[in-house]
Design a protein around this motif. Structure first.
Motif, short mmCIF file in Angstrom:
data_model
loop_
_atom_site.label_atom_id
_atom_site.label_comp_id
_atom_site.label_asym_id
_atom_site.label_seq_id
_atom_site.Cartn_x
_atom_site.Cartn_y
_atom_site.Cartn_z
N TRP A 146 0.83 -1.21 0.00
CA TRP A 146 0.00 0.00 0.00
C TRP A 146 0.86 1.26 0.00
O TRP A 146 0.56 2.25 -0.68
CB TRP A 146 -0.93 -0.01 1.21
CG TRP A 146 -1.69 1.25 1.42
CD1 TRP A 146 -2.78 1.69 0.71
CD2 TRP A 146 -1.44 2.27 2.40
NE1 TRP A 146 -3.22 2.90 1.20
CE2 TRP A 146 -2.41 3.28 2.24
CE3 TRP A 146 -0.48 2.41 3.41
CZ2 TRP A 146 -2.45 4.42 3.04
CZ3 TRP A 146 -0.52 3.54 4.21
CH2 TRP A 146 -1.49 4.53 4.02
N PHE A 194 2.12 1.64 -3.66
CA PHE A 194 1.18 1.52 -4.76
C PHE A 194 0.76 2.91 -5.23
O PHE A 194 0.48 3.79 -4.42
CB PHE A 194 -0.06 0.73 -4.31
CG PHE A 194 -1.02 0.40 -5.42
CD1 PHE A 194 -0.86 -0.76 -6.16
CD2 PHE A 194 -2.08 1.25 -5.72
CE1 PHE A 194 -1.75 -1.07 -7.19
CE2 PHE A 194 -2.97 0.95 -6.73
CZ PHE A 194 -2.80 -0.21 -7.47
N GLN A 205 -2.36 5.61 -4.80
CA GLN A 205 -2.63 4.94 -3.54
C GLN A 205 -4.12 4.78 -3.28
O GLN A 205 -4.56 3.81 -2.66
CB GLN A 205 -1.97 5.71 -2.39
CG GLN A 205 -1.77 4.88 -1.14
CD GLN A 205 -0.90 5.62 -0.12
OE1 GLN A 205 -1.25 6.69 0.35
NE2 GLN A 205 0.24 5.04 0.20
N PHE A 240 -5.80 1.41 -4.28
CA PHE A 240 -5.36 0.16 -3.66
C PHE A 240 -6.58 -0.57 -3.09
O PHE A 240 -7.30 -0.02 -2.26
CB PHE A 240 -4.36 0.46 -2.55
CG PHE A 240 -3.68 -0.75 -1.97
CD1 PHE A 240 -2.58 -1.31 -2.60
CD2 PHE A 240 -4.15 -1.33 -0.80
CE1 PHE A 240 -1.95 -2.43 -2.07
CE2 PHE A 240 -3.53 -2.44 -0.26
CZ PHE A 240 -2.42 -2.99 -0.89
#
Length: 356
Positions: free
Chosen positions: A217, A220, A223, A226
């Protein structure tokens, strides 16, 4: 796609819970243990295969053969489930115990792992911890990995087999390696989705899995998209110590019981699978929604996905949970009765730890 792959989630849940409902015929005859016999160098893999010693020696760095041959992978990394090679035999609980008792067999297993790592452009630099690094020819090997997506299935199989053989610390390092390459360095874009949907959730330990989900997370982008963990929990997540739990000693490599190979779940789980599913086994069971209510479905997916980031100090005891529940009920008495039994169930679910 903005959604979890629930087929993957269910498959990995079944693996982590040691294949609930799977019945194996008990046979004490060692010659019936096909996978063990192969690893003892007594039989060739089928169809039209080699003895394992010949394979490990002649196929070392023979990347073309490793890529094009699809019969050997289920013999090198057997699982308690059927695969595409109908001549390969599913792994049994008896075989798992026999594998672990044989030093010769386990040494070959590590060599097989190193063989496949080199094929993917990775080197095992510490056999005790499972630490990894890129190989010198990583650019070439990563290109092959990006090109042929069937290798993602092979990696998932390897990760599952590592867990069965008691090498969870190897699992964690391999998953972390792929998360780093796909999310941080972006060198393996075609592996990214498999790393998130499959690789992360081969880890049976909830605590280690939580850390990996949080790591994913953090890196990613964007974000907000996610979908492998609830964002409110991820924002509040704190590791149990400042030292990364990913770097464990070999003594801590396997958290699940080795004495039995049954339908038991993780050691740190406090209730049976049936109760876990009722509470919402976060990463694995899709929420029930109306077919036409897409927005509500996505909201439920976000809230029910991986309760693993629970912030009640992550590993609070049963007694602590009970005290919190009692306090909630006491407050409810002062402010008025609960509206329905569902309220009590919601409080209990929120306090409980759901595995992914």
């Amino acid at each position: 796609s903005g959604r979890r792959n629930w087929n993957a989630a269910k498959d990995l849940q079944r693996y982590r819970h040691r294949y609930p409902g799977l019945i194996e015929s008990e046979n004490d005859e060692e010659e019936e243990m096909w996978n063990l016999s192969f690893y003892k160098n007594e039989i060739r893999f089928l169809p039209q295969g080699l003895h394992i010693e010949t394979l490990l020696e002649s196929w070392w760095d023979n990347y073309e053969v490793l890529e094009e041959n699809h019969s050997y992978i289920q013999w090198l990394f057997p699982l308690r489930e059927h695969g595409m090679n109908w001549r390969a035999k599913p792994l049994t609980c008896q075989e798992i115990q026999a594998f672990k008792k044989s030093k010769e067999v386990m040494q070959r297993f590590i060599r097989a792992y190193q063989l496949m790592l080199r094929f993917y452009g990775i080197i095992l630099i510490n056999e005790e911890t499972g630490e990894l690094k890129r190989a010198e020819n990583w650019v070439e090997r990563f290109q092959n990995l990006n090109r042929f997506s069937h290798n993602n299935l092979r990696i998932t199989r390897i990760l599952k087999c590592l867990g069965e053989m008691g090498y969870e610390h190897y699992q964690v390092h391999l998953v972390k390696f792929f998360l780093t390459e796909t999310l941080v360095y972006e060198t393996l874009p075609n592996v990214k989705r498999s790393a998130l949907d499959y690789f992360m959730f081969t880890i049976r330990s909830k605590r280690k899995r939580r850390e990996l989900v949080h790591y994913a997370w953090q890196h990613f982008r964007p974000q907000g998209s996610f979908v492998w963990g609830p964002h409110d929990k991820l924002l509040k997540y704190r590791a149990r110590s400042t030292k990364s739990q990913l770097h464990e000693t070999p003594d801590d490599k396997q958290e699940t019981p080795d004495k039995k190979c049954d339908n038991s779940v993780e050691k740190d789980q406090n209730y049976p699978l049936e109760e876990e599913e009722k509470a919402g086994d976060a990463a694995d069971l899709p929420p029930k929604v109306n077919d036409g209510d897409v927005k509500d479905e996505e909201k439920d997916l976000s809230s029910e996905t991986e309760e693993v980031q629970s912030t009640a100090e992550n590993d609070c005891t049963k007694e602590s949970k009970k005290r919190k529940l009692d306090a909630k009920m006491a407050d409810a008495k002062t402010s008025g009765p609960l509206k329905s039994p569902t309220d009590i169930e919601n409080i209990s679910r929120n306090l409980g730890e759901c595995a992914i």
